[in-house]
Write a protein that holds these residues in place. Structure first.
Motif, mmCIF file in Angstrom:
data_model
loop_
_atom_site.group_PDB
_atom_site.id
_atom_site.type_symbol
_atom_site.label_atom_id
_atom_site.label_comp_id
_atom_site.label_asym_id
_atom_site.label_seq_id
_atom_site.Cartn_x
_atom_site.Cartn_y
_atom_site.Cartn_z
ATOM 1 N N PRO A 63 0.826 -1.216 0.000
ATOM 2 C CA PRO A 63 0.000 0.000 0.000
ATOM 3 C C PRO A 63 0.856 1.260 0.000
ATOM 4 O O PRO A 63 1.917 1.321 0.635
ATOM 5 N N THR A 64 0.380 2.263 -0.720
ATOM 6 C CA THR A 64 0.974 3.594 -0.691
ATOM 7 C C THR A 64 0.031 4.509 0.075
ATOM 8 O O THR A 64 -1.144 4.180 0.295
ATOM 9 N N LEU A 65 0.532 5.653 0.479
ATOM 10 C CA LEU A 65 -0.329 6.566 1.228
ATOM 11 C C LEU A 65 -1.538 7.016 0.405
ATOM 12 O O LEU A 65 -2.658 7.046 0.931
ATOM 13 N N PRO A 66 -1.382 7.346 -0.893
ATOM 14 C CA PRO A 66 -2.588 7.706 -1.658
ATOM 15 C C PRO A 66 -3.589 6.568 -1.759
ATOM 16 O O PRO A 66 -4.809 6.813 -1.773
ATOM 17 N N SER A 67 -3.109 5.322 -1.818
ATOM 18 C CA SER A 67 -4.043 4.205 -1.942
ATOM 19 C C SER A 67 -4.813 3.951 -0.647
ATOM 20 O O SER A 67 -5.896 3.363 -0.671
ATOM 21 N N VAL A 68 -4.279 4.385 0.477
ATOM 22 C CA VAL A 68 -4.932 4.196 1.769
ATOM 23 C C VAL A 68 -5.879 5.349 2.084
ATOM 24 O O VAL A 68 -6.795 5.205 2.900
ATOM 25 N N ALA A 69 -5.679 6.478 1.441
ATOM 26 C CA ALA A 69 -6.451 7.679 1.757
ATOM 27 C C ALA A 69 -7.949 7.437 1.608
ATOM 28 O O ALA A 69 -8.396 6.697 0.723
ATOM 29 N N GLY A 70 -8.727 8.044 2.497
ATOM 30 C CA GLY A 70 -10.177 7.939 2.436
ATOM 31 C C GLY A 70 -10.814 8.080 3.795
ATOM 32 O O GLY A 70 -10.152 8.402 4.791
ATOM 33 N N ARG A 71 -12.110 7.832 3.853
ATOM 34 C CA ARG A 71 -12.874 7.854 5.098
ATOM 35 C C ARG A 71 -13.159 6.434 5.543
ATOM 36 O O ARG A 71 -13.475 5.561 4.720
ATOM 37 N N TYR A 72 -13.077 6.197 6.843
ATOM 38 C CA TYR A 72 -13.253 4.866 7.394
ATOM 39 C C TYR A 72 -14.200 4.929 8.597
ATOM 40 O O TYR A 72 -14.067 5.803 9.460
ATOM 41 N N ALA A 73 -15.132 3.992 8.634
ATOM 42 C CA ALA A 73 -15.956 3.797 9.825
ATOM 43 C C ALA A 73 -15.187 2.856 10.744
ATOM 44 O O ALA A 73 -14.907 1.713 10.379
ATOM 45 N N ALA A 74 -14.816 3.341 11.909
ATOM 46 C CA ALA A 74 -13.885 2.614 12.778
ATOM 47 C C ALA A 74 -14.516 2.285 14.113
ATOM 48 O O ALA A 74 -15.370 3.004 14.627
ATOM 49 N N GLN A 75 -14.061 1.171 14.666
ATOM 50 C CA GLN A 75 -14.413 0.804 16.032
ATOM 51 C C GLN A 75 -13.143 0.356 16.732
ATOM 52 O O GLN A 75 -12.280 -0.299 16.125
ATOM 53 N N SER A 76 -13.030 0.680 18.014
ATOM 54 C CA SER A 76 -11.822 0.351 18.757
ATOM 55 C C SER A 76 -12.108 -0.683 19.824
ATOM 56 O O SER A 76 -13.250 -0.903 20.223
ATOM 57 N N SER A 77 -11.039 -1.291 20.303
ATOM 58 C CA SER A 77 -11.156 -2.266 21.388
ATOM 59 C C SER A 77 -11.516 -1.597 22.709
ATOM 60 O O SER A 77 -11.818 -2.280 23.686
ATOM 61 N N LEU A 78 -11.502 -0.257 22.739
ATOM 62 C CA LEU A 78 -11.944 0.479 23.917
ATOM 63 C C LEU A 78 -13.459 0.595 23.964
ATOM 64 O O LEU A 78 -14.015 1.078 24.944
ATOM 65 N N GLY A 79 -14.134 0.201 22.876
ATOM 66 C CA GLY A 79 -15.577 0.252 22.826
ATOM 67 C C GLY A 79 -16.134 1.436 22.076
ATOM 68 O O GLY A 79 -17.336 1.517 21.858
ATOM 69 N N ALA A 80 -15.280 2.378 21.680
ATOM 70 C CA ALA A 80 -15.741 3.577 20.986
ATOM 71 C C ALA A 80 -15.755 3.348 19.481
ATOM 72 O O ALA A 80 -14.977 2.569 18.941
ATOM 73 N N SER A 81 -16.662 4.055 18.791
ATOM 74 C CA SER A 81 -16.722 3.992 17.336
ATOM 75 C C SER A 81 -16.782 5.409 16.794
ATOM 76 O O SER A 81 -17.132 6.359 17.504
ATOM 77 N N GLY A 82 -16.436 5.576 15.521
ATOM 78 C CA GLY A 82 -16.439 6.893 14.917
ATOM 79 C C GLY A 82 -15.905 6.834 13.510
ATOM 80 O O GLY A 82 -15.748 5.758 12.926
ATOM 81 N N THR A 83 -15.631 7.997 12.941
ATOM 82 C CA THR A 83 -15.141 8.101 11.565
ATOM 83 C C THR A 83 -13.712 8.622 11.566
ATOM 84 O O THR A 83 -13.403 9.620 12.226
ATOM 85 N N LEU A 84 -12.832 7.934 10.825
ATOM 86 C CA LEU A 84 -11.454 8.362 10.636
ATOM 87 C C LEU A 84 -11.276 8.822 9.195
ATOM 88 O O LEU A 84 -11.816 8.212 8.269
ATOM 89 N N THR A 85 -10.498 9.879 9.023
ATOM 90 C CA THR A 85 -10.141 10.352 7.693
ATOM 91 C C THR A 85 -8.625 10.305 7.546
ATOM 92 O O THR A 85 -7.894 10.780 8.424
ATOM 93 N N ILE A 86 -8.163 9.707 6.448
ATOM 94 C CA ILE A 86 -6.734 9.638 6.145
ATOM 95 C C ILE A 86 -6.515 10.365 4.832
ATOM 96 O O ILE A 86 -7.175 10.058 3.829
#
Length: 286
Positions: free
Chosen positions: A181-204
């Protein structure tokens, strides 16, 4: 619930139904390569993705070219949830994989010390054993809690009945059909959930800068991804910003990697500098 080794779609990561790579038979036989001959990774080193079993737990993750490893595992007998991950660095010599000072970050309690000793055949198999022991109380972290008011009321991920991965280790190399993977290929919006129990949206963004939605005066996640030219993984640094974060002001480092069967699901496994806290993020491209 954090889904474990299940991906959306297969091959090119389409919109089909969930497809699991965690079937028991894959722990006993190598997954077939879909790479063209000129794209096959170098097999003289153990770096790459590995899939199989540790005891009764489905295990998937990465060994990087510097010997560091990030191995996610499921609850015993349940490939549909994550239960934790193992992280450390192994010495790689004379066909051996030796890691006497790893860490096991089970979601159900404090981290444990892990020792992994295995025979490795690069590009083929990693066979050995995993043993774990408790860490002295003054070096163990308390179970993390989520103080992010913007994270919603997400329930904590499903966990196994027993904490930690231990037992016989049997992993098979999993080949990627895509280039690293390259950084441009990873770029985008992601619906994320963590092992801490929180969820949200990440942007790369195309330069690898990562930012979550949220108020920095409450809690927000920021970070940076860096491509690794010789691995199908990325280096990542993360920081929790805001007084209501579970670990305010703390920085974490680790790895990010896609599942081999999908370029739409991105895993993050990170630890703090003293390795008494470990966090997993499962992020689906939107």
């Amino acid at each position: 619930m954090l889904s474990a080794l299940t991906v959306v779609g297969c091959g090119g990561g389409g919109d089909g139904p969930p497809h699991s790579l965690a079937d028991g038979e894959l722990a006993a036989s190598a997954a077939p390569s879909t790479q063209a001959p000129d794209a096959v990774q170098t097999r003289s080193r153990p770096a790459g993705a590995w899939l199989g079993m540790v005891g009764e737990r489905v295990t998937f993750g990465f060994v990087l070219s510097d010997g560091s490893y990030h191995l996610l595992y499921s609850p015993p007998g349940d490939a549909q949830a994550l239960a934790g991950f193992m992280h450390g660095r192994a010495s790689l010599a004379a066909g051996g994989f030796r890691s006497p000072d790893g860490r096991d970050f089970a979601f159900s309690g404090a981290p444990r010390s892990v020792e992994i000793y295995a025979a490795i055949e690069p590009g083929q198999s990693l066979i050995g054993s995993v043993s774990a022991s408790d860490i002295a109380p003054d070096h163990a972290a308390t179970s993390p809690t989520v103080g992010d008011a913007s994270a919603g009321d997400a329930a904590p991920p499903a966990i196994g009945a027993s904490a930690g991965a231990e037992g016989d280790l049997l992993l098979r190399f999993v080949a990627y059909s895509e280039a690293p993977p390259t950084l441009p290929s990873v770029a985008g919006r992601y619906a994320a959930q963590s092992s801490l129990g929180a969820s949200g949206t990440l942007t790369i963004d195309a330069h690898g800068a990562l930012l979550s939605e949220g108020d920095p005066n409450v809690c927000r996640l920021s970070g940076q991804l860096t491509a690794r030219a010789d691995d199908h993984a990325l280096d990542v640094t993360l920081a929790f910003e805001g007084p209501q974060c579970s670990h305010p002001g703390q920085s974490f480092t680790g790895a990010a990697f896609f599942h081999p069967a999908s370029q739409s699901r991105l895993y993050f496994t990170v630890t703090n500098p003293v390795r008494d806290i470990g966090v997993v993020f499962v992020s689906d491209r939107t």
